[in-house]
Design a protein around this motif. Structure first.
Motif, PDB file in Angstrom:
ATOM      1  N   GLY A 156       7.550  -0.990 -10.598  1.00  0.00           N
ATOM      2  CA  GLY A 156       7.230  -2.587 -10.242  1.00  0.00           C
ATOM      3  C   GLY A 156       8.488  -3.342  -9.598  1.00  0.00           C
ATOM      4  N   SER A 157       9.733  -2.547  -9.512  1.00  0.00           N
ATOM      5  CA  SER A 157      10.786  -3.537  -8.945  1.00  0.00           C
ATOM      6  C   SER A 157      10.910  -3.376  -7.255  1.00  0.00           C
ATOM      7  CB  SER A 157      12.166  -3.011  -9.521  1.00  0.00           C
ATOM      8  OG  SER A 157      12.422  -1.665  -9.374  1.00  0.00           O
ATOM      9  N   LEU A 158      10.138  -2.359  -6.899  1.00  0.00           N
ATOM     10  CA  LEU A 158      10.387  -2.254  -5.313  1.00  0.00           C
ATOM     11  C   LEU A 158       9.060  -2.585  -4.763  1.00  0.00           C
ATOM     12  CD1 LEU A 158      11.569   1.402  -5.109  1.00  0.00           C
ATOM     13  CD2 LEU A 158      13.012  -0.694  -5.042  1.00  0.00           C
ATOM     14  N   SER A 159       9.252  -3.182  -3.535  1.00  0.00           N
ATOM     15  CA  SER A 159       8.007  -3.855  -2.844  1.00  0.00           C
ATOM     16  C   SER A 159       7.826  -3.217  -1.481  1.00  0.00           C
ATOM     17  CB  SER A 159       8.117  -5.228  -2.791  1.00  0.00           C
ATOM     18  OG  SER A 159       9.194  -5.616  -2.210  1.00  0.00           O
ATOM     19  N   PHE A 160       6.826  -3.215  -0.909  1.00  0.00           N
ATOM     20  CA  PHE A 160       6.459  -2.763   0.494  1.00  0.00           C
ATOM     21  C   PHE A 160       5.848  -3.688   1.212  1.00  0.00           C
ATOM     22  CE2 PHE A 160       2.692  -1.039  -1.063  1.00  0.00           C
ATOM     23  CZ  PHE A 160       1.886  -1.192  -0.201  1.00  0.00           C
ATOM     24  N   SER A 161       5.879  -3.964   2.391  1.00  0.00           N
ATOM     25  CA  SER A 161       5.421  -5.037   3.433  1.00  0.00           C
ATOM     26  C   SER A 161       4.301  -4.377   4.108  1.00  0.00           C
ATOM     27  CB  SER A 161       6.280  -5.761   4.260  1.00  0.00           C
ATOM     28  OG  SER A 161       6.742  -4.863   5.093  1.00  0.00           O
ATOM     29  N   SER A 162       3.281  -4.979   4.556  1.00  0.00           N
ATOM     30  CA  SER A 162       2.208  -4.716   5.404  1.00  0.00           C
ATOM     31  C   SER A 162       1.621  -5.690   6.273  1.00  0.00           C
ATOM     32  CB  SER A 162       1.095  -4.036   4.849  1.00  0.00           C
ATOM     33  OG  SER A 162       0.109  -5.096   4.464  1.00  0.00           O
ATOM     34  N   SER A 163       0.882  -5.317   7.496  1.00  0.00           N
ATOM     35  CA  SER A 163       0.343  -6.397   8.172  1.00  0.00           C
ATOM     36  C   SER A 163      -0.729  -7.137   7.570  1.00  0.00           C
ATOM     37  CB  SER A 163       0.037  -5.775   9.447  1.00  0.00           C
ATOM     38  OG  SER A 163      -0.961  -4.554   9.380  1.00  0.00           O
ATOM     39  N   GLY A 164      -1.066  -6.672   6.640  1.00  0.00           N
ATOM     40  CA  GLY A 164      -2.350  -7.479   5.930  1.00  0.00           C
ATOM     41  C   GLY A 164      -2.993  -6.566   4.921  1.00  0.00           C
ATOM     42  N   THR A 165      -3.751  -7.301   3.965  1.00  0.00           N
ATOM     43  CA  THR A 165      -4.702  -6.617   3.014  1.00  0.00           C
ATOM     44  C   THR A 165      -5.921  -5.879   3.557  1.00  0.00           C
ATOM     45  OG1 THR A 165      -3.840  -8.389   1.372  1.00  0.00           O
ATOM     46  CG2 THR A 165      -5.677  -7.037   0.785  1.00  0.00           C
ATOM     47  N   GLY A 166      -5.887  -4.788   2.889  1.00  0.00           N
ATOM     48  CA  GLY A 166      -6.739  -3.918   3.597  1.00  0.00           C
ATOM     49  C   GLY A 166      -6.593  -3.095   4.917  1.00  0.00           C
ATOM     50  N   GLY A 167      -5.698  -3.321   5.445  1.00  0.00           N
ATOM     51  CA  GLY A 167      -5.373  -2.686   6.838  1.00  0.00           C
ATOM     52  C   GLY A 167      -4.710  -1.390   6.708  1.00  0.00           C
ATOM     53  N   GLY A 168      -4.521  -0.592   7.690  1.00  0.00           N
ATOM     54  CA  GLY A 168      -3.933   0.575   7.653  1.00  0.00           C
ATOM     55  C   GLY A 168      -2.679   0.893   7.070  1.00  0.00           C
ATOM     56  N   THR A 169      -1.674  -0.074   7.552  1.00  0.00           N
ATOM     57  CA  THR A 169      -0.429   0.138   6.774  1.00  0.00           C
ATOM     58  C   THR A 169      -0.383  -0.140   5.178  1.00  0.00           C
ATOM     59  OG1 THR A 169      -0.001  -2.350   7.396  1.00  0.00           O
ATOM     60  CG2 THR A 169       0.751  -0.483   9.081  1.00  0.00           C
ATOM     61  N   HIS A 170      -1.082  -1.222   4.740  1.00  0.00           N
ATOM     62  CA  HIS A 170      -1.454  -1.615   3.173  1.00  0.00           C
ATOM     63  C   HIS A 170      -1.926  -0.175   2.651  1.00  0.00           C
ATOM     64  CE1 HIS A 170      -3.945  -3.745  -0.088  1.00  0.00           C
ATOM     65  NE2 HIS A 170      -2.656  -2.869  -0.528  1.00  0.00           N
ATOM     66  N   LEU A 171      -3.008   0.266   3.238  1.00  0.00           N
ATOM     67  CA  LEU A 171      -3.562   1.578   2.498  1.00  0.00           C
ATOM     68  C   LEU A 171      -2.757   2.672   2.647  1.00  0.00           C
ATOM     69  CD1 LEU A 171      -7.233   1.148   3.884  1.00  0.00           C
ATOM     70  CD2 LEU A 171      -6.578   0.419   1.710  1.00  0.00           C
ATOM     71  N   ALA A 172      -1.959   2.971   3.434  1.00  0.00           N
ATOM     72  CA  ALA A 172      -0.877   3.781   3.567  1.00  0.00           C
ATOM     73  C   ALA A 172      -0.066   3.827   2.397  1.00  0.00           C
ATOM     74  CB  ALA A 172      -0.087   4.022   4.818  1.00  0.00           C
ATOM     75  N   GLY A 173       0.562   2.526   2.024  1.00  0.00           N
ATOM     76  CA  GLY A 173       1.217   2.403   0.818  1.00  0.00           C
ATOM     77  C   GLY A 173       0.531   2.633  -0.626  1.00  0.00           C
ATOM     78  N   GLU A 174      -0.828   2.269  -0.541  1.00  0.00           N
ATOM     79  CA  GLU A 174      -1.553   2.515  -1.713  1.00  0.00           C
ATOM     80  C   GLU A 174      -1.786   4.028  -2.014  1.00  0.00           C
ATOM     81  OE1 GLU A 174      -1.798   0.358  -3.843  1.00  0.00           O
ATOM     82  OE2 GLU A 174      -1.694  -1.811  -2.839  1.00  0.00           O
ATOM     83  N   LEU A 175      -1.976   4.791  -0.900  1.00  0.00           N
ATOM     84  CA  LEU A 175      -2.178   6.103  -0.942  1.00  0.00           C
ATOM     85  C   LEU A 175      -0.727   6.681  -1.452  1.00  0.00           C
ATOM     86  CD1 LEU A 175      -3.937   8.702  -0.517  1.00  0.00           C
ATOM     87  CD2 LEU A 175      -3.184   8.780   1.690  1.00  0.00           C
ATOM     88  N   ALA A 253      -1.673   9.757   6.245  1.00  0.00           N
ATOM     89  CA  ALA A 253      -2.072   8.256   6.685  1.00  0.00           C
ATOM     90  C   ALA A 253      -1.455   7.923   7.920  1.00  0.00           C
ATOM     91  CB  ALA A 253      -1.591   7.553   5.574  1.00  0.00           C
ATOM     92  N   TYR A 254      -2.484   7.530   8.803  1.00  0.00           N
ATOM     93  CA  TYR A 254      -2.344   7.144  10.115  1.00  0.00           C
ATOM     94  C   TYR A 254      -3.141   6.513  10.763  1.00  0.00           C
ATOM     95  CZ  TYR A 254      -4.678  11.505  10.918  1.00  0.00           C
ATOM     96  OH  TYR A 254      -5.775  12.586  10.898  1.00  0.00           O
TER      97      TYR A 254
END
Length: 328
Positions: A156-175, A253-254
């Protein structure tokens, strides 16, 4: 002999009558195309899907000696454009450049007015866009294995940014979270540019970035790449290992785009469009131009695209459910 002639004449008349009952566009499918062909891009001009569409459709127009029109109908994360094509006449003159968003939307929204599987026919893949995991230089990790070990000791101490909730870059992080068994917090932004800006400023430690967003900062040494999400090394970043080979086996993830037709388009039209797309995307000149824009040509058959789409829908449905992702 007379009876045989009579039967043949009756059969020929029946076939002619049946053909006459078909819509004009179905009868003329063998001569396709006879006028301009419309390709809807469900995003604004200038993005990767739009760029791929233009690189693909211009040579198609030259092959056919007919105009090709790229029609940008953006809105609602791709829904507006997809909805437009789903309701279009299946005459072989309206197509959709679909993307990863269309594999994700059924799991994010339960009230779509169309079904991406039932209301469309796959024509063929066009391109993939690599997603690169980049980190701030201050993060003391050099590969995916080290990142996973580091994250597990700091849940929980690290974070990643994405271009928006539900987008490909967000889902790549969740995967990544799901497969690695870690909890890296997601911080959504309105687009890739502000997401990258906060990574550069150190407000977040990492980002699953689309290739074009990452390139200038990688070259300037402002971020460090740990891996790409492609199943094989990307021809855009041949020196960067895949996330799978660098510490998380099986990770993929791509982003991607491919052409789809509204249900009911004649099969010979789909076959011809696919054949000509493969020819265009296999051309060295077209491939070079697309690679320079951050897209990797990915020609294939309609059946391969259908299987890929079904796998994408199932894969991201599982990720969305596990991460409890909801759109506001």
């Amino acid at each position: 002999m007379i009876d045989l002639q009579r039967r043949r004449a009756t059969a020929a008349l029946g076939a002619a009558c049946a053909a006459a009952l078909l819509p004009a566009w179905a009868r003329a499918a063998s001569a396709w195309p006879t006028h301009a062909v419309n390709f809807t891009v469900p995003f604004p001009p200038g993005g990767p899907v739009d760029t791929t569409a233009r690189f693909t459709t211009q040579p198609l127009g030259q092959i056919w000696s007919q105009p090709t029109v790229v029609d940008n109908r953006s809105g609602a994360g791709g829904i507006v454009g997809a909805q437009y094509v789903a309701k279009a006449e299946p005459d072989g003159y309206s197509f959709l450049f679909a993307s990863i968003h269309h594999a994700v939307l059924p799991s994010l929204r339960g009230n779509l007015s169309y079904d991406i599987v039932k209301d469309f026919e796959p024509v063929g893949m066009a391109a993939v866009f690599p997603i690169v995991l980049v980190v701030h230089p201050s993060l003391p990790v050099n590969n995916i294995g080290e990142l996973i070990a580091y994250a597990k000791t700091r849940p929980g101490s690290l974070s990643f940014s994405s271009s928006g909730t539900g987008g490909g870059t967000h889902l790549a992080g969740e995967l990544f979270n799901s497969m690695a068994g870690v909890k890296i917090q997601h911080v959504p932004y309105r687009g890739s540019a502000p997401a990258m800006q906060d990574l550069l400023g150190g407000q977040v430690q990492m980002m699953f970035a689309d290739g074009p967003s990452a390139v200038p900062h990688l070259k300037a040494g402002k971020v460090r790449a740990l891996g790409v999400g492609n199943p094989q090394r990307s021809s855009l970043f041949p020196e960067i290992p895949t996330i799978s080979e660098s510490g998380l086996p099986g990770y993929e993830a791509y982003s991607w785009t491919g052409v789809m037709a509204p249900k009911g388009v004649p099969k010979d039209v789909i076959a011809k469009l696919n054949q000509d797309m493969v020819k265009v995307l296999s051309d060295p000149g077209t491939a070079k131009a697309m690679l320079a824009a951050g897209a990797e040509p990915k020609p294939g058959s309609p059946a391969e695209f259908r299987e890929f789409l079904n796998n994408e829908i199932a894969k991201w449905r599982d990720v969305i459910r596990k991460a409890n992702i909801k759109l506001d």
